[in-house]
Design a protein around this motif. Structure first.
Motif, PDB file in Angstrom:
ATOM      1  N   PHE A   9       0.844  -1.187   0.000  1.00 22.02           N
ATOM      2  CA  PHE A   9       0.000   0.000   0.000  1.00 22.02           C
ATOM      3  C   PHE A   9       0.878   1.234   0.000  1.00 22.02           C
ATOM      4  O   PHE A   9       1.870   1.301   0.720  1.00 22.02           O
ATOM      5  N   ILE A  10       0.540   2.206  -0.828  1.00 23.76           N
ATOM      6  CA  ILE A  10       1.216   3.493  -0.828  1.00 23.76           C
ATOM      7  C   ILE A  10       0.153   4.569  -0.950  1.00 23.76           C
ATOM      8  O   ILE A  10      -0.816   4.409  -1.707  1.00 23.76           O
ATOM      9  N   ALA A  11       0.310   5.647  -0.174  1.00 20.79           N
ATOM     10  CA  ALA A  11      -0.696   6.706  -0.216  1.00 20.79           C
ATOM     11  C   ALA A  11      -0.086   8.039   0.183  1.00 20.79           C
ATOM     12  O   ALA A  11       0.915   8.097   0.905  1.00 20.79           O
ATOM     13  N   GLU A  12      -0.720   9.094  -0.303  1.00 13.10           N
ATOM     14  CA  GLU A  12      -0.395  10.450   0.124  1.00 13.10           C
ATOM     15  C   GLU A  12      -1.700  11.218   0.174  1.00 13.10           C
ATOM     16  O   GLU A  12      -2.446  11.258  -0.803  1.00 13.10           O
ATOM     17  N   LEU A  13      -1.992  11.785   1.314  1.00  9.98           N
ATOM     18  CA  LEU A  13      -3.221  12.542   1.520  1.00  9.98           C
ATOM     19  C   LEU A  13      -2.842  14.002   1.730  1.00  9.98           C
ATOM     20  O   LEU A  13      -2.099  14.328   2.652  1.00  9.98           O
ATOM     21  N   ASP A  14      -3.298  14.882   0.850  1.00  6.94           N
ATOM     22  CA  ASP A  14      -3.050  16.315   0.967  1.00  6.94           C
ATOM     23  C   ASP A  14      -4.306  16.972   1.518  1.00  6.94           C
ATOM     24  O   ASP A  14      -5.369  16.916   0.896  1.00  6.94           O
ATOM     25  N   ILE A  15      -4.168  17.611   2.677  1.00  7.63           N
ATOM     26  CA  ILE A  15      -5.306  18.194   3.384  1.00  7.63           C
ATOM     27  C   ILE A  15      -5.177  19.712   3.362  1.00  7.63           C
ATOM     28  O   ILE A  15      -4.149  20.252   3.763  1.00  7.63           O
ATOM     29  N   SER A  16      -6.220  20.385   2.899  1.00  8.27           N
ATOM     30  CA  SER A  16      -6.279  21.850   2.907  1.00  8.27           C
ATOM     31  C   SER A  16      -7.145  22.280   4.080  1.00  8.27           C
ATOM     32  O   SER A  16      -8.307  21.877   4.174  1.00  8.27           O
ATOM     33  N   ALA A  26       1.570  10.929   4.520  1.00  7.84           N
ATOM     34  CA  ALA A  26       2.007   9.935   3.540  1.00  7.84           C
ATOM     35  C   ALA A  26       2.486   8.670   4.252  1.00  7.84           C
ATOM     36  O   ALA A  26       2.915   8.708   5.399  1.00  7.84           O
ATOM     37  N   THR A  27       2.386   7.565   3.552  1.00 13.79           N
ATOM     38  CA  THR A  27       2.881   6.304   4.104  1.00 13.79           C
ATOM     39  C   THR A  27       4.394   6.376   4.219  1.00 13.79           C
ATOM     40  O   THR A  27       5.079   6.928   3.368  1.00 13.79           O
ATOM     41  N   ASP A  28       4.905   5.816   5.313  1.00 16.70           N
ATOM     42  CA  ASP A  28       6.343   5.702   5.532  1.00 16.70           C
ATOM     43  C   ASP A  28       6.572   4.617   6.579  1.00 16.70           C
ATOM     44  O   ASP A  28       5.638   3.927   6.995  1.00 16.70           O
TER      45      ASP A  28
END
Length: 76
Positions: A9-16, A26-28
């Motif tokens: 699984f890889i993800a990046e969520l950008d929240i304004s 982000a996943t790490d």
């Protein structure tokens, strides 16, 4: 695993935010993992669910993750 050696699984969520600032989640390797109640899930074959593996409050702001394991970073 039908589609690989192990799930990945890889993800990046950008929240304004309302004030105009932004947060990136982000996943790490700081993420943790645990075996949950969904053991199999397939579009045609359906889902296998074992309630003995339920993780109480796993999505709550405070969760007992002391028995969870660190994720393993996949090769890129």
């Amino acid at each position: 695993q039908v589609y690989g050696e192990r799930p990945q699984f890889i993800a990046e969520l950008d929240i304004s935010l309302h004030d105009g600032s932004r947060i990136t989640v982000a996943t790490d390797t700081s993420w943790l993992t645990a075996i949950g109640p969904i053991l199999e899930n397939d579009l045609l074959g359906g889902e296998s669910y074992d309630a003995r593996y339920e993780l109480p409050n796993w999505s709550a702001p405070v969760c007992d993750d002391s028995r969870w394991q660190p994720v393993i970073q996949a090769e890129t």
